[in-house]
Each structure stands twice: as structure tokens, then as C-alpha cells.
Design a protein around this motif. Structure first.
Motif, short mmCIF file in Angstrom:
data_model
loop_
_atom_site.label_atom_id
_atom_site.label_comp_id
_atom_site.label_asym_id
_atom_site.label_seq_id
_atom_site.Cartn_x
_atom_site.Cartn_y
_atom_site.Cartn_z
N LEU A 104 -33.30 22.55 -2.11
CA LEU A 104 -33.43 23.65 -2.85
C LEU A 104 -33.80 22.34 -4.31
O LEU A 104 -35.23 23.14 -4.86
N SER A 105 -32.64 21.82 -4.80
CA SER A 105 -33.66 21.44 -6.14
C SER A 105 -34.57 19.78 -6.05
O SER A 105 -34.32 19.47 -6.91
N GLY A 106 -34.36 20.07 -4.65
CA GLY A 106 -35.80 18.91 -5.02
C GLY A 106 -37.00 18.71 -4.95
O GLY A 106 -37.62 19.73 -3.91
N SER A 107 -37.56 18.44 -5.30
CA SER A 107 -39.10 17.44 -5.24
C SER A 107 -40.22 17.93 -4.54
O SER A 107 -41.35 17.59 -4.50
N GLN A 108 -39.30 16.85 -3.39
CA GLN A 108 -40.29 16.13 -2.32
C GLN A 108 -40.21 17.26 -1.00
O GLN A 108 -39.44 17.63 -0.37
N TRP A 109 -41.41 17.73 -0.95
CA TRP A 109 -42.25 18.46 0.29
C TRP A 109 -40.66 19.82 -0.04
O TRP A 109 -40.33 20.07 1.42
N GLN A 110 -40.21 20.46 -1.05
CA GLN A 110 -39.22 21.62 -1.18
C GLN A 110 -39.60 22.61 0.17
O GLN A 110 -38.17 22.80 0.41
N GLY A 121 -33.73 10.68 2.09
CA GLY A 121 -34.99 10.63 1.13
C GLY A 121 -34.96 11.32 0.15
O GLY A 121 -36.10 11.03 -0.11
N LEU A 122 -34.19 12.00 -0.10
CA LEU A 122 -34.44 13.34 -1.38
C LEU A 122 -34.19 12.42 -2.53
O LEU A 122 -34.70 12.57 -3.97
#
Length: 787
Positions: free
Chosen positions: A395-401, A311-312
Motif C-alpha cells: 500500500l505504501s509503495g508507488s510502484q503499480w500500487q 522489487g518495491l
């Protein structure tokens, strides 16, 4: 690749026969084939690692452009290696684990069928081909979970898994059809070249495809069926949970991500559902005491983690997903087989009844600790590499980090707890007596977990080998483009490492308070009465009640009620559709009706009315025969001589058979009231009027050329016959004709049974009484002759 898949199905067919002759060595011989297939896929690694792909295609349904096609790229190669490699060890393991079982041949039949279906699923390049193998895994896993079919619990759990996954499969089939329509092709290699997120069908097909994937891979709220599948023998649990069935949904999501994954709906749904499933699974695992139950719930956690990573939608998340998938397959397959060894050699299935086994099972203990350390993510095992990548991706994802990193760290804390339970509880502490005299198993049972745990250590020490030869290509297939990440055992002191150390310390602290933790969370057992599984149970109970009601009301056993319901439904649906037509053209031209045609019509009308009003069975049969002969005259008038002759023959035989049957029936009785007959007459006349109206409407609304020209042109070249009617019957509509032949044969058998097999029945007519008296006289004379 087709022959690779077929080889397993052929081997499955011969498995029971081989078991009959090879006996206790059967599993060893069967394991040779998946080992050879594993070697074949290993030989493809150099080519696939360079970004190439192998494809094969055969015509299947050319009329609708459906092909039996296969594709071997990085993602399918990873799964194929796991399926065949772990499958080889499972066959050896099961041969010893179930040694002496009277149905071992049947078990190998189901297991190899499942292996072939799973291999076909991951290699399929066509949506329809993939769906066929998808459903075949559902059926074969049902057989495996319910293998001990004499046990009511095994049957119930197998049925539960079947129902949940079949419902998802039906949704998936619809989603696949919509996906094929949206992409203009059913070939995955072509679909993946298009971004379908802007298509009008995207949202509904996404919902349906996700429903199929979520039910297969036990995402919340469908997670309950997977731990319940532990009713299966341990070899089945080890195979289904490590690399095969429960990973099928993950494979599907990973495969379709390049085409469907670049949307907010995809990312939000997978991230949210994956995170919830991850926490649900590991929380339930932390409370379980059964060894297989703990492993099953931790598998739910792993499946949720993989879904969350997909999902990320980032490049790093794709690499983390395939790395975590490989690491999980290695340590989970080993741990499940260890659980089976503890049960088989010590008779223990629960942590509360196991302690101090390291003295009597030192080799098994060493392998179990090695696999459990990989589960906990301890350096230098491959599980540590996978966990570091997981944390870096989140940690690098912007989705609901913040939400996802918190959920991931909490899950890792409980993973350490579970790993500690598996590595410490059965092996250390005070030695207690076990139902069986505990000892290490032989090579057949210990080879699989030893090799898998050792690979976890090997790939941990040399992660660049797995990265270069396998995982880079798999991650590129998931991401849709070449990924640039890399695997390494040490990335320096960074935030993921600090989070990993924190989760390790807190997990060990939680292990020391495990019993207190179970007491604190005991309320969860009460909540389970209103959870997803309880809802499923109530739904199934409601389905049974509904079935009983509709059987009582709709399936009353009276044929006239069935006909009335069917015809009334037709009237309502078709009549409503016709009323909604804006305009229609109907013209009834009777100026060219000839006198003989009018006479036949009059005969038809008279015979129909007479058949309805007459009170004698034989008279009704005779009138129906006259009706059939009148229809034959219509065929003759319009030059359909063959059809007319056929009609005469059919009517003649039908009348004769009906006379024979009626001869055995009781005297005519009034079986319905006057009101019921009036109702039936209204329905029948309305249906006749509706059909007549439709025929007139269709006749006047023809917008395309009739099919007759095609039949005339192709009768000789395609059907090799100049009699067009015969060619239609035996060539163009051959299956329809074959079905009619079967129906007539069944009717003939039924009539024969009614006429000749009425033994012991009392005579119901005067003719029967006379026949009975004649039989008695004949029997008496025969007995006198004998004397």
C-alpha cells in the motif's frame, strides 16, 4: 566461519561410515553438529543486532585477487539460523522417516553436503566463493531429488531441476564476472558500497543475475521444476522448500539490492515477475489435491511474494520481506513435515483419501492446525504479523500500487483456501479407512513441526523479540541503511487489517465451494500442454534430436574428418580475423641464412613430400623420423641443445613404437579418393601458410619485452635451477608437463594393448602367420611333454 562450513562437509564424508556402525541412531548423532552450529550463530545475535558484522578472509587465488572470504551480518545470520536450526530437526525427522532404508547413509551424505553448501552460500563474501557454493547446492539437490534413483520419475524430475538451475547458473557466472569488473572487486562487502545502476554494464549483468536468481527460486516461467521436485523424499522437500535451496535466489536478490536495486529496471522486473509468480503459484495450489503438491505450489507463491517485495525497494518492503521469509520458513517447514507424517503413519498423500484423522492422530492434528493458521495469517500467529507488513508495504509503495495490491489481496484469498484445506480436509469430516493404521508418530518426527509451529505462535505474541534481535539487522542489510520500522501484533483498525479480514472471509467462502472451483478451472489442465513445462520438454526432445544429428554428421568415427573440420574452422575464423586487419608489417629477411640451415630446410621439404607420397607404412614412419631428426638439428643450430636431445629421444622412441604398431596393421590400402586427397592437401597447405603468416606477423609486431628475461632472472631464485629449460618444464609450466606425461602414459598403454593383447585375432600379415605357426608348434610340444 570457514571451519563452520567445513565441519558439515567433513561430517558428510563420515556419514555413511557412521550409519554402518550407529544404525538407527545415526541421525541423532549427526544432528549434534548442526545443533552446535545453531548455538554458535545464536551467540552472535547480540553483536549482529547492534549493526556489527563479522568477516574472515583467506587467500585463494592471489594472482587474480580472489579470496575465500566470509561475511556474517543480519541477512546471512537469519539464513544461517534457519539452515542449521531447521536442518537439525530435518536430520532427526529423516532418521525416523527413512528408518531401515538401505541407502540412508548415502542420504545423510547428500543432505549434509547440501547443508554445508547452503551455509557457505549465505556466508560467502566473495562472488566466486558464492558461485562455487551456489553450484554445489545445485549438484547436491540433484542427488537429493533423485535419491530414489531406481524410480524413473525421480530421475526425470531430478534431471529437470538440474537442467533449469544449471542454465541459470551459467548465466549467473557471467553476470558475476561483469559485476566484479564493474565494481572493481569481487568482494561483496566492497561491491555493496557502490551504486552500480549507472554503469555501462549494468543492464546486461542485471539480466544475467536475475536469470540465475529466477531459475533457482522458481519464478515464472521457471516455476514448474519446483513442484516436480516433490519426487524427493519428504525430508528433502521440507528442507529445500522451507529455508534453503529455493530461498537461495531470494537471498541473492536481497544481498545485491543495495548495489543494484535503485533502478527502474530492477523495480519493474522484480515487481512484475514476483506478482505473476505469486498469482500463478497460489492458483495452481488451489487446484491441487496432493498434500505435498499444494505445499509446493504455495511455496512458489511465497517466493513470488518475496521477489515482489524486493522489487518495491522501500524500507518498509525490506522489513516485510525478511519478516515474511521467517514466518514462511516456520510454518512451511512444519507443514511439510506434517505431510510426511500423514504419509508415513497413515499412507495417505492426497486430500481425497484423507478424512477424520484427528481421532487417531490428535497431536499431529493440533500442530498442523497451528501451522496452517499461521499460513492463513490468523491473529495472534507470526503469519498474521507478516501478512500485515506485506499489505502495508504494498500500500505504501508507488510502484503499480493498485495492480500490486489487487494481486496481493487475490493471492491472500487463495492462501486462506489452501490453509483451510491443510487444517480441515485431512482431520475433520467422516473417518475413512487408510492404507496404514493411522497414529501419532514418535518424538523424533513430531519434534520439528511442533517447535516450528510453536515458534510461529511465540513470535506472533512477542514480535518485538524477533524484530529487535534478528529482523531489524536483516532488513537493514537488505535496504542498505538502518531501517526504522518495527513489528507489532496490533496496529489498530486500518486498511491492511480490513483487507486481511476480507481475504479471510472470501477464502473460507471459496473453501466451501472448492470442488466446484476445481471443476470450473479444469481447463487449466489442457493449457498445461502449451505451458512452460511443455516447452521445456520439447526443447529437451529437440536437444536429443540435434545431438543425434551432430553425432552422425560430425562425430563420424573417422579421425581424418575430425582433423579436417578442426583445421578448416581454424582457417575460416583466423583467416577472417586477419583479413579485417587494417595494416600489418611483414618482413622476411633471408640474408643471414647459413648453408647448413638451408640444407636442413631442404631435407625437411623432401622428407615431408616423400612421407605424403610414399605407399608403405614403414617407409612413411621412417621418413617422419627423419623429419624429427632434422628439427632436432635446427634446435642445435640455435643453441637449444637440451631441446634437441629431447627431440632426438622422442623421435627415436616414437619411430620404434610406430614400427611395432605398423607391424600389426593390415597391408596398406587406399582409404580415400584422389579428390579427397587433393582437398586435404589444399587444406593442409593453407593451414601451414596461415601459421607461417601469423608467426611472421607476431615476430614483427612485438610491442612488449619478451618473457625470456623474466625466466632468466627467476630461474635460480624461484625454480632453484640453473638449467633454464628444465626449470621451465618442471616449475613454470609444471601442470602442462604433467599433462604431457599423462598423455604419453596413455599412449604407451594403448600401444601395449595393441601389440600384446590381440588374442583371438586372425593373422593379417605374413609375419603374423609365421608367428602363429610358431606358437602352435610350441603349444604342441608343451602338451607332448605333459603327456
Amino acid at each position: 566461519m570457514l571451519y563452520v562450513v567445513l565441519s558439515l562437509f567433513v561430517l558428510a564424508c563420515f556419514a555413511p561410515l557412521l550409519h554402518r556402525y550407529a544404525g538407527r541412531h545415526c541421525g541423532k548423532f549427526l544432528a549434534i553438529v548442526p545443533a552446535i552450529l545453531f548455538s554458535y550463530f545464536v551467540a552472535q545475535i547480540p553483536l549482529i543486532s547492534q549493526g556489527e558484522a563479522l568477516s574472515q578472509r583467506w587467500l585463494w587465488f592471489p594472482g587474480i585477487d580472489i579470496h575465500l572470504s566470509f561475511l556474517l551480518d543480519g541477512l546471512s545470520l537469519l539464513f544461517a539460523l534457519l539452515i542449521t536450526g531447521i536442518g537439525t530437526f530435518i536430520l532427526l525427522y529423516a532418521n525416523r522417516y527413512l528408518e531401515g532404508h538401505p541407502a540412508l547413509g548415502r542420504f545423510f551424505l547428500f543432505l549434509l553436503t547440501f547443508m554445508g553448501a547452503m551455509l557457505g552460500l549465505v556466508l560467502a563474501d566473495n562472488l566466486i566463493t558464492l558461485f562455487v557454493f551456489w553450484e554445489l547446492t545445485t549438484v547436491s539437490s540433484f542427488m537429493l531429488i533423485g535419491f530414489n534413483h531406481e524410480d524413473a520419475e525421480s530421475r526425470q524430475k531430478a534431471h529437470q531441476g538440474l537442467m533449469v538451475t544449471v542454465i541459470g547458473g551459467l548465466a549467473l557466472m557471467t553476470g558475476f564476472i561483469m559485476l566484479g569488473i564493474a565494481a572493481g572487486s569481487y568482494e561483496l562487502s566492497e561491491i555493496l558500497q557502490h551504486d552500480l545502476t549507472g554503469h555501462a554494464l549494468y543492464l546486461p549483468m542485471l539480466v544475467l543475475i536475475l536469470l540465475g536468481a529466477f531459475t533457482k527460486s522458481a519464478q515464472t516461467p521457471f516455476h514448474f521444476w519446483l513442484p516436480n521436485a516433490m519426487a524427493a523424499p519428504t525430508p528433502v522437500s521440507a528442507y529445500l522448500h522451507s529455508a534453503t535451496m529455493v530461498k537461495a535466489g531470494i537471498y541473492l536478490l536481497a544481498r545485491l539490492q543495495p548495489s543494484l536495486g535503485d533502478s527502474a529496471a530492477w523495480m519493474l522486473t522484480l515487481s512484475a515477475v514476483g506478482a505473476v509468480t505469486m498469482l500463478t503459484g497460489i492458483f495452481l495450489a488451489s487446484r491441487a489435491t496432493g498434500i505435498k503438491k499444494v505445499l509446493a505450489y504455495s511455496t512458489v507463491m511465497a517466493l513470488g511474494t518475496l521477489t515482489m517485495l524486493l522489487g518495491l525497494g522501500t524500507e518498509q518492503a525490506a522489513l516485510a520481506a525478511v519478516t515474511f521469509l521467517l514466518a514462511h520458513a516456520l510454518y512451511k517447514g512444519a507443514l511439510f513435515m506434517i505431510a510426511g507424517i500423514i504419509d508415513h503413519e497413515a499412507g495417505v498423500k492426497d486430500f481425497q483419501h484423507a478424512s477424520g484423522l484427528r481421532h487417531k492422530m490428535p497431536l499431529t492434528c493440533a500442530v498442523a492446525i497451528l501451522a496452517a493458521l499461521s499460513l492463513a495469517g490468523i491473529i495472534p500467529l507470526f503469519g498474521f504479523v507478516a501478512k500485515e507488513l506485506l499489505l502495508e508495504a504494498v500500500l505504501s509503495g508507488s510502484q503499480w500500487q493498485m495492480v500490486l495490491i489487487t494481486a496481493t489481496v487475490v493471492a491472500n484469498i487463495f492462501v486462506v483456501l489452501v490453509a483451510a484445506l491443510l487444517a480441515i480436509k485431512p482431520w475433520f469430516g467422516k473417518e475413512i479407512s487408510t492404507p496404514k493404521a493411522a497414529h501419532d508418530p514418535g518424538l523424533a518426527m513430531l519434534a520439528g513441526p511442533t517447535v516450528l509451529a510453536a515458534l510461529g505462535l511465540f513470535f506472533g505474541l512477542f514480535p518485538f523479540l524477533a524484530d529487535k534481535w534478528l529482523l531489524q539487522a536483516a532488513a537493514s542489510a537488505v535496504y542498505g541503511h538502518q531501517v526504522s520500522g518495527y513489528l507489532a501484533l496490533w496496529h489498530g483498525i486500518n486498511l491492511p487489517l480490513l483487507l486481511s479480514i476480507t481475504s479471510l472471509c472470501l477464502g473460507l467462502l471459496l473453501y466451501s465451494q472448492w470442488q466446484r472451483w476445481r471443476n470450473i478451472t479444469a481447463f487449466v489442465e489442457r493449457l498445461s500442454q502449451v505451458g512452460p513445462e511443455a516447452l521445456y520438454t520439447k526443447m529437451m526432445a529437440g536437444l536429443v534430436l540435434f545431438a543425434a544429428w551432430q553425432t552422425k554428421v560430425l562425430q563420424s568415427g573417422y579421425l581424418r574428418n575430425y582433423l579436417l573440420t578442426t583445421i578448416a574452422t581454424l582457417l575460416l575464423l583466423v583467416g577472417w580475423a586477419l583479413l579485417r586487419l587494417d595494416n600489418f608489417d611483414i618482413s622476411l629477411d633471408l640474408h643471414d641464412v647459413k648453408i647448413q640451415e638451408a640444407a636442413v630446410f631442404l631435407i625437411l621439404l623432401i622428407t615431408i613430400l616423400s612421407a605424403v607420397l610414399v605407399k608403405s607404412f614403414l617407409a612413411a614412419v621412417a621418413l617422419l623420423g627423419a623429419l624429427g631428426f632434422a628439427v632436432a638439428l635446427i634446435y642445435v643450430f640455435f643453441s637449444a641443445i637440451d631441446v634437441g636431445i629431447t627431440q632426438v629421444l622422442v623421435e627415436t622412441i616414437t619411430v620404434l613404437l610406430l614400427v611395432l604398431v605398423v607391424y600389426r596393421l593390415p597391408e596398406f590400402r587406399k582409404l580415400s579418393s584422389t579428390i579427397n586427397r587433393a582437398r586435404d592437401a589444399i587444406v593442409a597447405i593453407s593451414c601451414g601458410a596461415l601459421i607461417t603468416f601469423i608467426i611472421l606477423l607476431v615476430t614483427n609486431a612485438r610491442s612488449m619485452e619478451g618473457i625470456s628475461s623474466f625466466l632468466i632472472e627467476n630461474s635460480v631464485p624461484e625454480g632453484y635451477g640453473r638449467n633454464i629449460v628444465n626449470v621451465i618444464l618442471v616449475d613454470f609450466r609444471a601442470l602442462d608437463t604433467l599433462g604431457e606425461i599423462f598423455v604419453l602414459a596413455l599412449v604407451a598403454i594403448g600401444i601395449y594393448a595393441m601389440v600384446h593383447l590381440r588374442t583371438g585375432a586372425k593373422p593379417v600379415t605374413n609375419a603374423d602367420k609365421r608367428l602363429s605357426n610358431e606358437l602352435k608348434k610350441t603349444t604342441a610340444l608343451s602338451e607332448g611333454d605333459k603327456k
